[in-house]
Design an enzyme around this catalytic site. Structure first.
Site, short mmCIF file in Angstrom:
data_model
loop_
_atom_site.label_atom_id
_atom_site.label_comp_id
_atom_site.label_asym_id
_atom_site.label_seq_id
_atom_site.Cartn_x
_atom_site.Cartn_y
_atom_site.Cartn_z
N TYR A 158 -15.94 7.85 14.06
CA TYR A 158 -16.93 8.86 14.44
C TYR A 158 -16.40 10.28 14.60
CZ TYR A 158 -14.89 7.43 18.90
OH TYR A 158 -14.01 7.11 19.90
N HIS A 179 -10.71 6.01 22.80
CA HIS A 179 -11.37 5.85 24.10
C HIS A 179 -10.64 4.80 24.93
CE1 HIS A 179 -14.30 5.09 27.19
NE2 HIS A 179 -14.36 3.84 26.81
N ARG A 212 -9.81 14.43 24.71
CA ARG A 212 -9.28 13.07 24.59
C ARG A 212 -8.51 12.98 23.29
NH1 ARG A 212 -13.48 8.90 23.26
NH2 ARG A 212 -12.36 8.84 21.29
C1 LIG Z 1 -22.42 2.14 33.67
C2 LIG Z 1 -21.58 2.03 32.46
N1 LIG Z 1 -22.14 2.15 31.25
C3 LIG Z 1 -21.39 2.03 30.14
C4 LIG Z 1 -20.06 1.79 30.22
C5 LIG Z 1 -19.22 1.68 28.97
N2 LIG Z 1 -18.38 2.87 28.87
C6 LIG Z 1 -17.15 2.88 29.39
S1 LIG Z 1 -16.47 4.38 29.34
C7 LIG Z 1 -17.80 5.04 28.56
C8 LIG Z 1 -17.81 6.49 28.21
C9 LIG Z 1 -17.42 7.32 29.36
O1 LIG Z 1 -17.36 8.65 28.97
P1 LIG Z 1 -16.89 9.77 29.97
O2 LIG Z 1 -17.64 9.68 31.24
O3 LIG Z 1 -16.92 11.05 29.25
O4 LIG Z 1 -15.38 9.35 30.32
P2 LIG Z 1 -14.14 9.24 29.32
O5 LIG Z 1 -14.16 7.86 28.76
O6 LIG Z 1 -14.28 10.28 28.28
O7 LIG Z 1 -12.96 9.44 30.20
C10 LIG Z 1 -18.78 4.07 28.37
C11 LIG Z 1 -20.07 4.30 27.71
C12 LIG Z 1 -19.51 1.65 31.51
N3 LIG Z 1 -18.20 1.37 31.69
N4 LIG Z 1 -20.27 1.78 32.60
#
Ligand SMILES: Cc1ncc(C[n+]2csc(CCOP(=O)(O)OP(=O)(O)O)c2C)c(N)n1
Ligand SMILES: [Mg+2]
Lengths: 357, 321
Positions: A270, A261, A257
């Protein structure tokens, strides 16, 4: 007596290295120069769209948005390898599958502005809306795969998810379900090293994410996710495999990434910039361009034409998103397949008394 | 100190961790990042990774492990990043946290404070603007709190940390940084289950909480109305005596919340007024909430969340019926 009853392993595939050099023994035969150029253009358009939405968000013209910068090869290579009849179940970061499926750019923009109109015709393109609730897409995708098989369609399902999402129970439940019923589904894990502020290493003690598939009895491979040719080949092979044997497949694509985010995030809190630097020369777009240029398939004037074309596509979508307006009455029209008396009363009262002025 | 709600909550968590070595914070991005709203900012540096813990991304396990910790001597403060993601942990809350005490005749307690941001108004993505207080209140056995200002936020969180119950502590995102207030530096408690009379008047009562307290106050002030405004603070259990005593005085009641109208907390409150004070009423109890369907995408949110127009309209309807 003690004997080994199980032994699993995971292989990693790279076809094109950082300098655009190719391992010819693995090069997918159907990926001709026309397709490679098309892939290159899609990846560029994806990044340009991501940059534009970022800029629009900073101007307050659209709402929160998850950029895809750096992850173009995972998304383009896989979505491009699919047939139009194959279902794609995307996450909040998977804007490129929408672009590749021909969803008008303005719809993507309108989704980010916060209007449901954006998704009013996705199913016809065998897409679901971008999934925000992390992990919930997996079991639904397994359901779609079940449905395809039950209805004797020949298509498969591609479901995306991030490294973080593999910690949710739904991921395991979906792989398990797919394994038990031998479903035509490919899980693509877009491992970009981060889940907001949490690094991959804190997400699981497992060495790879791909190996989680092995426990569920699925096939799995890890690929260089910044190598669009490897992603394409892995997906194409997996599609052939799931459509023929029915054994589901997990592809873990290693990428990074490059940015925040979402537009609400500040990664300097971080992760040090020095962690990002080594990924810059691994850029998936740059890499493909090197290959295309060295094979005389691409030059500067083609690059310029493409950039101009992307700009005009994006300008058009920007104009449309700037015009897009809220339509509060429409909120009431699609809650149920019918209009309940009590909801009609709420709607009538709102309209009659100018609640929205 | 003069602070906003985020700092008040951060300060409360700091005091709670300082006071109780068995207290820990766990959740997604609560460590180095300090939480996506910075409510836990600085606590990772102060208390270290054993007490301020970034968990894997899995809500059901955040709550399930918290329950295990709570029943074996610890006092966990789990955070769910947004209330809309608490549904993934609903089984742990409804089937377990809420029931441990009753199914063991009081032998097993679940002292835990589950914090999560709720409600909308800040243009976020889908599922980031939910108001699920009625879902949790309906279960029974879970204390449900929702502060509307920095002072209450700190005092209520500290109170929650001293209770032997699972507390669902809902923090309205919109109010995190909306305004500042004088907040004492040290420990203090705001009582649980006690409403706060934030405005006094004669003609009608508005019963509300969370994001709707301020717009209610503004409508009353801007239109020179004379009304009691009760900020419930704790939604479950309800401060029924405060509600009834105000309604007996004014004879008219409007229940106001951001959550969808149908089957919301307003229905419970209106029913109780009907059961216990019907003959004190000069007009039927009115309710105002979000429309009776899920929170829309952000582009339409201003049309869904009750605005001042709608509040005034409901007051007029209340006064004229
Ligand atoms: C069930 C749920 N918990 C928390 C969140 C908040 N949240 C959104 S994206 C994210 C991290 C996702 O990480 P990853 O699966 O690695 O995907 P990336 O963002 O790196 O594409 C979090 C904690 C959410 N959208 N849905
Ligand atoms: Mg990730």
């Amino acid at each position: 007596m003690i004997k080994e009853v199980f032994n699993g392993s995971i292989k990693n595939m790279q076809i094109m290295d950082e300098d655009g050099n190719i391992d010819n023994s693995l090069f997918p035969k159907d990926l001709d120069s026309k397709k490679l150029i098309e892939l290159y253009k899609f990846m560029n358009l994806g990044r340009a769209v991501s940059n534009k939405l970022l800029a629009l968000q900073r101007l307050g013209k659209v709402a929160t948005f998850a950029p895809l910068n750096g992850e173009e090869a995972v998304q383009a290579g896989s979505a491009y390898a699919a047939e139009e009849s194959d279902f794609i179940v995307p996450t909040f970061r998977n804007h490129l599958p929408f672009i590749i499926r021909g969803v008008p750019l303005e719809n993507l923009f309108i989704a980010v502005k916060g209007y449901e109109e954006a998704y009013s015709s996705v199913l016809q393109k065998h897409l679901t809306p971008e999934v925000i609730a992390v992990g919930s897409q997996y079991t639904q995708a397994a359901g779609i795969a079940f449905s395809m098989k039950y209805q004797k369609y020949k298509n498969a399902v591609i479901v995306y998810g991030g490294d973080g999402s593999t910690s949710e129970g739904d991921f395991y439940e979906a792989m398990n379900f797919a394994g038990v019923f031998n479903l035509p589904i490919i899980f693509i894990i877009e491992n970009n090293e981060w889940a907001i502020s949490v690094p991959r290493s804190k997400q699981t003690a497992s060495k790879t994410l791909a190996q989680k598939a092995v426990a569920a009895g699925l096939d799995a491979i890890q690929v260089d996710g910044n190598d669009v040719i490897a992603v394409y080949k892995a997906t194409k092979d997996a599609l052939d495999s799931v459509k023929n044997s029915g054994k589901p497949f997990v592809i873990e694509a290693l990428t990074y990434r490059m940015g925040m985010h979402t537009t609400s995030d500040d990664p300097t809190k971080y992760r040090p910039e020095s962690e990002v630097d080594p990924w810059k020369p691994k850029d998936p777009i740059l890499r493909l361009r090197k290959y295309l240029a060295s094979n005389k398939l691409w030059n500067d004037s083609m690059e310029e034409d493409m950039q101009n074309q992307n700009k005009s596509l994006i300008d058009n979508a920007t104009a449309k998103v700037n015009e897009a307006k809220a339509n509060p009455k429409a909120m009431f029209d699609n809650v149920y397949s019918f209009m309940p008396e009590t909801l009609k009363e709420e709607e009538d009262e709102a309209l009659k008394n100018n609640f929205w002025q | 100190m003069i602070t906003n709600m985020v700092t008040a909550l951060n300060n409360a968590l700091d005091l709670c961790l300082e006071e109780n070595s068995k207290a820990i914070i766990l959740g997604e991005d609560v460590g180095k990042d300090g939480g996506v709203f910075r409510v836990t900012d600085g606590l990772f540096d102060k208390y270290g990774p054993n007490r301020v813990i970034d968990t894997p991304l899995a809500e059901s396990s955040i709550i399930g492990t918290s329950i295990g910790m709570a029943l074996s001597g610890m006092h966990p403060f789990p955070e769910i990043q947004f209330a809309g993601f608490s549904y993934l942990a609903f089984n742990q809350l409804a089937a377990h946290a809420a029931r441990y005490r009753s199914r063991t005749r009081g032998n097993i307690k679940i002292p835990m404070v589950l914090r999560m941001p709720v409600s909308g108004g800040v243009k976020t993505l889908e599922h980031h603007s939910e108001s699920p207080e009625a879902l949790f209140s309906h279960i029974g056995g879970l204390v449900v709190m929702e502060p509307s200002n920095p002072y209450d936020a700190k005092g209520m969180l500290i109170k929650a940390s001293h209770m032997d119950d699972p507390v669902i502590f809902l923090e309205p995102t919109k109010l995190y940084r909306l305004f500042k207030q004088e907040v004492p530096e040290g420990m203090y408690e705001v009582p649980a289950g006690k409403a706060n009379l934030v405005n006094e008047g004669d003609d009608f009562t508005i019963i509300t909480y969370g994001t709707m307290v301020r717009p209610a106050q503004e409508v009353v002030k801007e239109n020179n109305l004379s009304a009691d405004i009760l900020d419930l603070r704790t939604i479950n259990p309800l401060d029924e005596s405060a509600i009834l005593s105000s309604v007996r005085k004014t004879g008219r009641a409007l229940v106001l919340h951001e959550a969808p109208l149908s089957f919301g907390a307003g229905a419970e409150i209106a029913a109780r007024i009907g059961e216990k004070s019907l003959y004190d009423l000069k007009s039927p109890v009115m309710r105002l909430g979000g429309f009776s369907f899920p929170y829309p995408f952000s582009g339409d949110e201003d049309y869904w969340v009750p605005n001042k127009n709608r509040i005034l309209y409901s007051i007029k309807k209340l006064m004229n019926s």
